[in-house]
Motif scaffolding. Structure first.
Motif, mmCIF file in Angstrom:
data_model
loop_
_atom_site.group_PDB
_atom_site.id
_atom_site.type_symbol
_atom_site.label_atom_id
_atom_site.label_comp_id
_atom_site.label_asym_id
_atom_site.label_seq_id
_atom_site.Cartn_x
_atom_site.Cartn_y
_atom_site.Cartn_z
ATOM 1 N N ASP A 24 0.833 -1.208 0.000
ATOM 2 C CA ASP A 24 0.000 0.000 0.000
ATOM 3 C C ASP A 24 0.867 1.256 0.000
ATOM 4 O O ASP A 24 0.539 2.250 -0.676
ATOM 5 C CB ASP A 24 -0.923 0.007 1.220
ATOM 6 C CG ASP A 24 -2.060 -0.996 1.085
ATOM 7 O OD1 ASP A 24 -2.289 -1.473 -0.046
ATOM 8 O OD2 ASP A 24 -2.700 -1.307 2.107
ATOM 9 N N GLU A 25 1.957 1.225 0.740
ATOM 10 C CA GLU A 25 2.849 2.380 0.762
ATOM 11 C C GLU A 25 3.519 2.575 -0.588
ATOM 12 O O GLU A 25 3.683 3.713 -1.060
ATOM 13 C CB GLU A 25 3.905 2.213 1.855
ATOM 14 C CG GLU A 25 4.802 3.430 2.032
ATOM 15 C CD GLU A 25 5.819 3.250 3.142
ATOM 16 O OE1 GLU A 25 6.508 4.250 3.463
ATOM 17 O OE2 GLU A 25 5.947 2.137 3.678
ATOM 18 N N LEU A 26 3.888 1.465 -1.220
ATOM 19 C CA LEU A 26 4.491 1.543 -2.548
ATOM 20 C C LEU A 26 3.517 2.171 -3.550
ATOM 21 O O LEU A 26 3.891 3.071 -4.313
ATOM 22 C CB LEU A 26 4.899 0.146 -3.012
ATOM 23 C CG LEU A 26 5.474 0.039 -4.424
ATOM 24 C CD1 LEU A 26 6.801 0.765 -4.527
ATOM 25 C CD2 LEU A 26 5.639 -1.427 -4.828
ATOM 26 N N ARG A 27 2.262 1.724 -3.547
ATOM 27 C CA ARG A 27 1.269 2.262 -4.474
ATOM 28 C C ARG A 27 0.975 3.728 -4.193
ATOM 29 O O ARG A 27 0.803 4.518 -5.130
ATOM 30 C CB ARG A 27 -0.021 1.446 -4.399
ATOM 31 C CG ARG A 27 0.091 0.047 -5.011
ATOM 32 C CD ARG A 27 -1.240 -0.665 -4.969
ATOM 33 N NE ARG A 27 -2.273 0.131 -5.607
ATOM 34 C CZ ARG A 27 -3.536 0.178 -5.211
ATOM 35 N NH1 ARG A 27 -3.929 -0.516 -4.155
ATOM 36 N NH2 ARG A 27 -4.413 0.907 -5.861
ATOM 37 N N SER A 28 0.930 4.107 -2.927
ATOM 38 C CA SER A 28 0.652 5.508 -2.610
ATOM 39 C C SER A 28 1.782 6.416 -3.063
ATOM 40 O O SER A 28 1.562 7.610 -3.307
ATOM 41 C CB SER A 28 0.420 5.676 -1.104
ATOM 42 O OG SER A 28 1.617 5.437 -0.377
ATOM 43 N N PHE A 63 2.619 7.977 -11.679
ATOM 44 C CA PHE A 63 2.452 7.191 -12.904
ATOM 45 C C PHE A 63 0.955 6.953 -13.172
ATOM 46 O O PHE A 63 0.289 7.792 -13.749
ATOM 47 C CB PHE A 63 3.242 5.884 -12.802
ATOM 48 C CG PHE A 63 4.732 6.084 -12.894
ATOM 49 C CD1 PHE A 63 5.355 6.217 -14.132
ATOM 50 C CD2 PHE A 63 5.511 6.165 -11.750
ATOM 51 C CE1 PHE A 63 6.720 6.416 -14.239
ATOM 52 C CE2 PHE A 63 6.884 6.357 -11.838
ATOM 53 C CZ PHE A 63 7.484 6.497 -13.083
ATOM 54 N N TYR A 64 0.411 5.796 -12.747
ATOM 55 C CA TYR A 64 -0.968 5.454 -13.050
ATOM 56 C C TYR A 64 -1.570 4.681 -11.874
ATOM 57 O O TYR A 64 -0.852 4.102 -11.064
ATOM 58 C CB TYR A 64 -1.051 4.570 -14.312
ATOM 59 C CG TYR A 64 -0.020 4.885 -15.362
ATOM 60 C CD1 TYR A 64 -0.221 5.933 -16.261
ATOM 61 C CD2 TYR A 64 1.170 4.172 -15.441
ATOM 62 C CE1 TYR A 64 0.738 6.242 -17.217
ATOM 63 C CE2 TYR A 64 2.124 4.470 -16.399
ATOM 64 C CZ TYR A 64 1.915 5.504 -17.278
ATOM 65 O OH TYR A 64 2.852 5.818 -18.207
ATOM 66 N N ARG A 65 -2.889 4.655 -11.820
ATOM 67 C CA ARG A 65 -3.549 3.829 -10.810
ATOM 68 C C ARG A 65 -3.257 2.367 -11.109
ATOM 69 O O ARG A 65 -3.364 1.915 -12.246
ATOM 70 C CB ARG A 65 -5.056 4.085 -10.808
ATOM 71 C CG ARG A 65 -5.440 5.470 -10.332
ATOM 72 C CD ARG A 65 -6.944 5.631 -10.259
ATOM 73 N NE ARG A 65 -7.520 4.687 -9.317
ATOM 74 C CZ ARG A 65 -8.828 4.549 -9.103
ATOM 75 N NH1 ARG A 65 -9.693 5.282 -9.808
ATOM 76 N NH2 ARG A 65 -9.291 3.687 -8.226
ATOM 77 N N SER A 66 -2.932 1.609 -10.072
ATOM 78 C CA SER A 66 -2.474 0.235 -10.294
ATOM 79 C C SER A 66 -2.985 -0.694 -9.196
ATOM 80 O O SER A 66 -3.434 -0.261 -8.136
ATOM 81 C CB SER A 66 -0.944 0.185 -10.324
ATOM 82 O OG SER A 66 -0.415 0.498 -9.044
ATOM 83 N N THR A 67 -2.891 -1.983 -9.496
ATOM 84 C CA THR A 67 -3.044 -3.022 -8.484
ATOM 85 C C THR A 67 -1.790 -3.878 -8.531
ATOM 86 O O THR A 67 -1.165 -4.021 -9.596
ATOM 87 C CB THR A 67 -4.288 -3.893 -8.737
ATOM 88 O OG1 THR A 67 -4.171 -4.504 -10.048
ATOM 89 C CG2 THR A 67 -5.556 -3.069 -8.682
ATOM 90 N N ALA A 68 -1.398 -4.426 -7.407
ATOM 91 C CA ALA A 68 -0.173 -5.221 -7.353
ATOM 92 C C ALA A 68 -0.366 -6.398 -6.403
ATOM 93 O O ALA A 68 -1.076 -6.292 -5.396
ATOM 94 C CB ALA A 68 1.005 -4.358 -6.897
#
Length: 320
Positions: A7-11, A17-22
């Protein structure tokens, strides 16, 4: 940044860049992500790794994007096509509107380059001397181990490396805008697309003096402005290649060399005047960010080093 939390990486990455899921592929692995992100105008460059096998998905990206692995591997899944493994030495390109689903190996380190679509289309239009009216699609792969792809990758690395240094020259608009323009031009010259052959054709011939005169007037009025070939072509009202050819015929030099000569003359006038400014300050004011290069150009033009004129003063030279 460094984190072990998805979650910290995505935030950190999503707003840049872009909205993502990981998703971590192997639950026995732990995320150990390292990422650096810099921005220069319409270009965003990320450098990093995830430290664990990771599936990353993005829906409908809004830019051109290039991933360049330097170690490990990246596997691209695209619609119903077979997955493609991208090793070091290759780059994978994504188009605006594309759905992205990639798997990164845990030891994959990569450059991720986001390029605003409007900026790349404008760059191509300027190089073509014609508007780009149809959707632009670049080839999906680019070899970066040699040839034009390697030259382009060196420009990206230069831009990214200098941007990470607070004192880097890329933070000066006179340098940044030209580097970004070179990087965009390098990409459209290095990749395959429907306009690629058109870029090798001679530019149209302009006999009217108006376009060149507008550029000359702009340069002489505001030589301190962060002009690039693209902005000068916009002032002229013609394409980049057309302007270069017309300028060479009518003035006997290129637009950017003429700009450099005018700036050199202004720097010379300042050094010969009564201003207490240092040589470095004068050079920087007129867009010469490399003092050694400035001194060499100055000596070739005026027969002495800038510091000599700073100490003694001399009659300023007339601009061409």
């Amino acid at each position: 940044m460094r984190t072990s939390e998805l979650d910290e990486l995505r935030s950190f990455l999503d707003p840049q860049f872009y909205r993502s899921t990981a998703r971590i592929v192997d639950r026995s692995q732990s995320l150990d992500a390292h990422f650096d992100v810099v921005r220069a105008g319409p270009v965003t460059i990320g450098v990093g790794r995830f430290g664990a096998d990771l599936d990353v998905s993005m829906r409908g990206i809004d830019a051109f994007h290039v991933n360049v692995p330097s170690s490990g591997w990246l596997r691209r899944h695209q619609d119903r096509a077979d997955p493609v493994v991208v090793p070091p030495g290759d780059a994978v390109l994504y188009q605006p509107g594309e759905r992205v689903h990639d798997r990164w190996s845990g030891d994959c380190s990569a450059l991720s380059i986001k390029i605003e679509a409007a900026a790349l289309r404008a760059q191509l239009a300027g190089m073509l001397d014609a508007p780009v009216t149809s959707p632009l699609r670049l080839g999906s792969r680019l070899e970066v181990a040699q040839g034009p792809g390697l030259t382009w990758l060196r420009l990206v690395r230069l831009l990214a490396g200098d941007a990470r240094d607070p004192r880097g020259l890329v933070h000066h608009p006179l340098v940044r805008d030209r580097l970004v323009e070179m990087m965009l031009a390098g990409l459209v010259m290095s990749t395959s697309h429907r306009h690629r052959e058109d870029l090798d054709r001679p530019p149209r011939r302009v006999t009217a003096t108006g376009p060149v005169r507008r550029v000359v007037d702009a340069i002489r009025s505001h030589p301190e402005s962060p002009y690039t070939l693209g902005t000068l072509a916009d002032i002229a009202g013609v394409g980049r290649r057309t302007l270069q050819a017309a300028f060479q015929r009518q003035v006997g030099t290129s637009p950017m060399r003429y700009l450099r000569d005018v700036r050199l003359a202004r720097a010379h006038a300042d050094l010969c005047g009564e201003s207490p400014a240092t040589v470095a300050s004068v050079a920087y004011t007129w867009g010469f960010t490399h003092l050694g290069r400035f001194a060499a150009l100055y000596r070739a033009r005026y027969g002495t080093v800038p510091s000599q004129h700073r100490r003694e003063g001399a009659a300023p030279a007339t601009e061409r």
